[in-house]
Design an enzyme around this catalytic site. Structure first.
Site, PDB file in Angstrom:
ATOM      1  N   THR A  76     -10.693   4.089   5.481  1.00  0.00           N
ATOM      2  CA  THR A  76     -10.778   2.451   6.094  1.00  0.00           C
ATOM      3  C   THR A  76      -9.240   2.721   6.641  1.00  0.00           C
ATOM      4  OG1 THR A  76      -9.576   1.693   3.663  1.00  0.00           O
ATOM      5  CG2 THR A  76     -11.474   0.977   5.038  1.00  0.00           C
ATOM      6  N   ALA A  77      -8.659   3.415   7.059  1.00  0.00           N
ATOM      7  CA  ALA A  77      -6.954   3.496   7.441  1.00  0.00           C
ATOM      8  C   ALA A  77      -7.130   4.406   9.013  1.00  0.00           C
ATOM      9  CB  ALA A  77      -6.320   4.219   6.404  1.00  0.00           C
ATOM     10  N   GLU A 116      -5.314  10.156   3.429  1.00  0.00           N
ATOM     11  CA  GLU A 116      -5.333  11.111   4.839  1.00  0.00           C
ATOM     12  C   GLU A 116      -4.120  12.348   4.998  1.00  0.00           C
ATOM     13  OE1 GLU A 116      -3.074   8.770   5.999  1.00  0.00           O
ATOM     14  OE2 GLU A 116      -4.976   7.788   6.598  1.00  0.00           O
ATOM     15  N   ASN A 123       3.312   9.619   5.419  1.00  0.00           N
ATOM     16  CA  ASN A 123       5.159   9.604   4.149  1.00  0.00           C
ATOM     17  C   ASN A 123       5.584  10.713   4.598  1.00  0.00           C
ATOM     18  OD1 ASN A 123       5.631  10.280   1.899  1.00  0.00           O
ATOM     19  ND2 ASN A 123       6.269   8.400   2.024  1.00  0.00           N
ATOM     20  N   ALA A 160      -8.143   6.650   9.864  1.00  0.00           N
ATOM     21  CA  ALA A 160      -9.151   6.983  10.834  1.00  0.00           C
ATOM     22  C   ALA A 160     -10.480   6.277  11.091  1.00  0.00           C
ATOM     23  CB  ALA A 160     -10.012   8.022   9.053  1.00  0.00           C
ATOM     24  N   LEU A 161     -10.181   4.690  10.467  1.00  0.00           N
ATOM     25  CA  LEU A 161     -11.287   3.857  11.193  1.00  0.00           C
ATOM     26  C   LEU A 161     -10.324   3.638  12.396  1.00  0.00           C
ATOM     27  CD1 LEU A 161     -12.672   1.666  10.943  1.00  0.00           C
ATOM     28  CD2 LEU A 161     -11.089   0.349   9.706  1.00  0.00           C
ATOM     29  N   ASP A 200       0.720  -1.014  -0.222  1.00  0.00           N
ATOM     30  CA  ASP A 200      -0.361  -0.205   0.200  1.00  0.00           C
ATOM     31  C   ASP A 200       0.569   1.002   0.185  1.00  0.00           C
ATOM     32  OD1 ASP A 200      -2.489  -0.848   0.162  1.00  0.00           O
ATOM     33  OD2 ASP A 200      -2.433  -0.743   1.738  1.00  0.00           O
ATOM     34  N   GLY A 201       1.622   1.259   0.280  1.00  0.00           N
ATOM     35  CA  GLY A 201       2.641   2.780   0.867  1.00  0.00           C
ATOM     36  C   GLY A 201       3.330   2.794  -0.674  1.00  0.00           C
TER      37      GLY A 201
END
EC number: 2.7.1.23
Length: 311
Positions: free
Chosen positions: A192-193, A152, A251, A195-196, A77-78
């Site tokens: 889904t990151a 985000e 990041n 914030a979840l 994902d990164g």
């Protein structure tokens, strides 16, 4: 007939696959350009270098431009987040292949690589556009730092302990005051990151919304707020004599001084995902986060021993 490859140079498997993809494409007559995912890493600020800034349009790698039909991303994902920071200004669709761990943002796995590539070369795919954010830090009405964000942006203390105070303007609404360990401003993709984990709701990618989530708020009334993505957001730190740090997609960072302002709005660019099958967000939630799985029946409770008749 031009394609690109973005790969995680820190993963031997991704490096190996990048070479294989290049060979396949060149045998089919494609012009191929390669770049590493590190090109989208904006760098962390340090106390002695509080602003580590690369303008958004200067992250595009050499050879990559709007004439490129697609690019293949090899990593986790990164790497996907980094690739979109590099290529979103060119509107290049990305085929994302997971060589990492969870791979929530990726379309396929290593075993799917060659069939997926063949499907793309046949033109048998759709493109799903997702919202990105432009995050800017202003000092004396001058932009001193900016970045694109797919997930985000977060503002917090360094380290992440202790109360922060913020004044926040969302569109033309009344200004709100928030006391919390930090703030998260998230896209639907980022819901889904972080914030979840901070208690925010999951937002399906097609919803034209953003969400503001306080991290460990001091007030019971401070909860996640969902609003239209057409509304820009201004964040004013209200912490005299204390700097904060801003992080984008986990990041990149920039130190925020008390006199600084943070401005966030929908970017003019979209993250363009190549989809090999009809996008089904609930399936991804179920497969990778365990959402909506069937309930497992509980064991029947042990029966209470019957009382003896010999009383």
């Amino acid at each position: 007939m031009k394609a690109g490859i973005i790969y995680n140079e820190g993963k031997p498997l991704a490096v190996e696959l990048a070479t294989r993809v290049r060979q396949i494409l060149e045998l089919e007559g494609w012009e191929v350009h390669m770049a590493t995912g590190i090109g989208g890493i904006l760098g962390y600020s340090r106390p002695d270098s509080p602003v580590c800034h690369t303008p958004i349009d200067q992250l595009v790698p050499p050879g990559f431009d709007a004439s490129m039909a697609f690019a293949v991303v090899l990593g986790g994902d990164g790497t996907v987040l980094s690739a979109f920071r590099q290529l979103a200004p060119c509107e290049i669709p990305l085929l994302t292949i997971n060589t990492g761990h969870l791979g929530f943002l990726t379309e396929g796995y290593v075993a799917d690589l060659e069939p997926a590539l063949d499907q793309v070369l046949r033109g048998d795919y759709t493109i799903e556009d997702r919202t990105m954010l432009t995050v800017q830090v202003l000092r004396d009405q001058t932009v001193i730092w900016e970045a694109l964000s797919l997930n985000e942006m977060v503002i917090h203390k360094e380290p992440l302990t202790g109360m922060c105070h913020f004044e926040v303007d969302v569109g033309a609404h009344a200004r709100v005051d928030i006391a919390a360990d930090g703030l998260i401003l998230s896209t639907p993709t980022g819901s889904t990151a972080y914030a979840l984990s901070a208690g925010g709701p999951v937002i399906t990618p097609s919803v034209a919304a953003l969400q503001l989530v306080p991290i460990c708020p001091h007030s019971l009334a401070s909860r996640a707020l969902v609003f239209a993505n057409s509304e820009p957001v201004w964040i004013y730190p209200a912490n005299p004599f204390k700097h904060l740090i801003l992080v984008v997609d986990g990041n990149a960072g920039c130190y925020i001084q008390p006199e600084d302002q943070v401005f966030v709005q929908c970017a003019p660019y979209r993250a363009r995902f190549i989809r090999l099958r009809s996008p089904e967000f609930f399936h991804v939630l179920r497969q990778k986060l365990g959402w909506g799985l069937p309930h497992v029946a509980k064991p029947r409770p042990k029966e209470k021993p019957k009382e003896s008749d010999n009383s």
